[in-house]
Design an enzyme around this catalytic site. Structure first.
Site, short mmCIF file in Angstrom:
data_model
loop_
_atom_site.label_atom_id
_atom_site.label_comp_id
_atom_site.label_asym_id
_atom_site.label_seq_id
_atom_site.Cartn_x
_atom_site.Cartn_y
_atom_site.Cartn_z
N ASN A 287 0.76 -1.33 0.09
CA ASN A 287 -0.04 0.09 0.13
C ASN A 287 0.91 1.14 0.00
O ASN A 287 1.98 1.34 0.40
CB ASN A 287 -1.10 -0.06 1.00
CG ASN A 287 -0.35 0.72 2.33
OD1 ASN A 287 -0.67 1.80 2.44
ND2 ASN A 287 0.38 0.03 3.56
N PHE B 79 -1.88 8.11 4.23
CA PHE B 79 -2.69 8.59 5.39
C PHE B 79 -4.14 9.44 4.90
O PHE B 79 -4.48 10.51 5.22
CB PHE B 79 -1.83 9.78 6.18
CG PHE B 79 -1.04 9.21 7.14
CD1 PHE B 79 -0.73 7.90 7.40
CD2 PHE B 79 -0.17 10.09 8.00
CE1 PHE B 79 0.06 7.30 8.29
CE2 PHE B 79 0.47 9.55 8.91
CZ PHE B 79 0.81 8.18 9.00
N SER C 258 4.97 5.12 8.86
CA SER C 258 4.58 4.91 7.51
C SER C 258 5.80 5.11 6.48
O SER C 258 6.07 6.32 6.67
CB SER C 258 3.20 5.71 7.48
OG SER C 258 2.94 5.78 6.05
N ASN D 240 4.89 5.92 3.49
CA ASN D 240 4.32 6.77 2.63
C ASN D 240 3.75 8.09 2.93
O ASN D 240 3.38 8.90 1.91
CB ASN D 240 2.89 6.08 2.35
CG ASN D 240 3.00 4.52 1.74
OD1 ASN D 240 3.77 4.26 0.92
ND2 ASN D 240 2.21 3.55 2.77
N THR D 241 4.43 8.72 3.69
CA THR D 241 4.41 10.36 4.00
C THR D 241 5.98 10.68 3.88
O THR D 241 6.47 10.26 5.02
CB THR D 241 3.66 10.73 5.21
OG1 THR D 241 2.44 10.28 5.06
CG2 THR D 241 3.77 12.29 5.44
N LYS E 195 4.55 3.38 17.18
CA LYS E 195 4.73 2.27 16.30
C LYS E 195 5.89 2.64 15.27
O LYS E 195 6.08 3.74 14.89
CB LYS E 195 3.29 2.58 15.42
CG LYS E 195 3.43 1.28 14.19
CD LYS E 195 1.91 1.02 13.56
CE LYS E 195 1.81 0.03 12.71
NZ LYS E 195 0.43 -0.17 12.30
N ASN F 184 5.36 -1.53 11.54
CA ASN F 184 4.88 -1.01 10.25
C ASN F 184 5.09 -1.92 9.22
O ASN F 184 6.09 -2.86 9.29
CB ASN F 184 4.82 0.37 10.25
CG ASN F 184 3.94 1.18 9.74
OD1 ASN F 184 3.18 0.71 8.73
ND2 ASN F 184 3.47 1.97 10.20
#
Length: 349
Positions: free
Chosen positions: A112, A116, A175, A177-178, A213, A242
């Site tokens: 993925n 967010f 994450s 993805n940021t 996390k 994660n």
């Protein structure tokens, strides 16, 4: 929504004809409109106390499935011992361009790069305020907006809003993805961030424990530094871990997609990080094992390695909504096989 594994196996090919994100939306819609609303009873042997909270069983739903806090009670009704919603950012954001969610069926994995995507803190706060008297362990995972000029202020905003509603706050700095978010795992930045979150939480008069996390892609020095900070800041738990940006050998044609990899290929790396953090903390900080957990044997290995609790998400894509009940049933059998009277006795053995 109490589909047996066999029943889910029959309908899974139909779901897999849908785009992965559309199928996720369909699952949320089913849970919103027809999901269970009352948690089933758990065997007392599965209960454990972590960070002052009593978890009826150790199997939780990880953040990412219910990003906006729409169906936590339905997830508890499926047999999960706790549900973590989010990540929730102060302002709504649409996330990254689609497609951004991919099933790697041949690898029993997911990639993925959602970014967010969520409806923002105000909408989630209103929604979660309506269920505050219903009980159950609710974790609220907070994050920063992609274009935030002060990311620590974004996390503090989340802590201020959600401390009165959360059983625990989960601070997501892992994450992939940021852009730049994982830099908040660096020691100086992490200490400043946690100080801001804890101060914002304390100002509300509510003190839910703070869980952190972390990513699986950590070097030994990173693990040691994060462990030291977790002890110093008296964190309630570390959520390990994660998704990964690494790519083991994969068979799926989607293997080259960018984003975070979860599911079966992450299992061994996530297991090793539990071992690493158990050693680095000396067992003084509870650990929540996440990554590649698909059955009772996976969960049991993570618990024996030092995890007090476990979480999953990707495995439900492949195993269906009955996965929490199935794992809990299997854990009871494994406990008895190995001579333990409770889950807590087995942690780190």
């Amino acid at each position: 929504m109490t589909l047996s594994p066999a029943a889910y196996a029959l309908i899974r090919p139909l779901l897999f004809r849908l785009d992965a994100e559309k199928a996720h939306g369909f699952a949320l819609n089913v849970l919103r409109n027809g999901g269970p609303r009352r948690a089933p009873a758990s065997d007392p042997a599965l209960a454990s106390n972590v960070a002052g909270l009593t978890f009826p069983n150790p199997v939780g739903m990880a953040a990412g499935f219910d990003k906006d806090g729409e169906v936590p009670d339905a997830l508890l009704g499926l047999g999960f011992g706790f549900a973590e919603v989010g990540s929730i950012t102060p302002l709504p954001q649409s996330g990254n361009p689609r497609p951004r969610l991919f099933r790697l069926v041949e690898d029993r994995a997911v990639i993925n790069r959602m970014g967010f995507n969520n409806g923002g803190a105000t909408a989630a706060h209103a929604r979660l305020s309506e269920r505050r008297t219903r009980g159950g362990i609710l974790g609220i995972n907070i994050g920063a907006n992609k274009d935030a000029t002060d990311r620590i202020a974004d996390y503090a905003t989340g802590a201020k809003l959600f401390s009165p509603l959360a059983s625990y706050l989960a601070v997501n700095v892992s994450s992939p993805n940021t852009p730049g978010l994982r830099a908040l795992q660096d020691p100086a930045a992490l200490e400043e961030l946690l100080d801001g979150v804890i101060a914002a939480r304390d100002a509300t008069g509510h003190r839910p424990p703070v869980f952190l996390k972390v990513a699986p892609d950590l070097q030994p020095a990173d693990v040691d530094a994060i462990a030291r900070i977790a002890i110093d800041k008296q964190l309630g738990a570390l959520i390990v871990s994660n998704t990964t940006i690494e790519r083991p050998a994969l068979r799926s044609p989607h293997a080259g997609e960018t984003g975070g990899l979860s599911g079966a290929p992450l299992r061994d790396m996530a297991q090793q990080r539990i071992v690493d953090f158990r050693k680095a903390t000396g067992g003084t900080v509870p650990l929540i094992g996440v990554g590649g957990i698909a059955n009772a044997a996976d969960a049991w290995a993570r618990i024996r390695a030092g995890a007090s609790l476990v979480q999953l998400y990707s495995a439900m894509v492949y195993e269906g909504p009955g996965i929490a009940r199935a794992i809990n049933k299997g854990l009871l059998a494994l406990m008895r096989r190995d001579g333990f009277a409770s889950i807590q006795e087995a942690v780190g053995t």
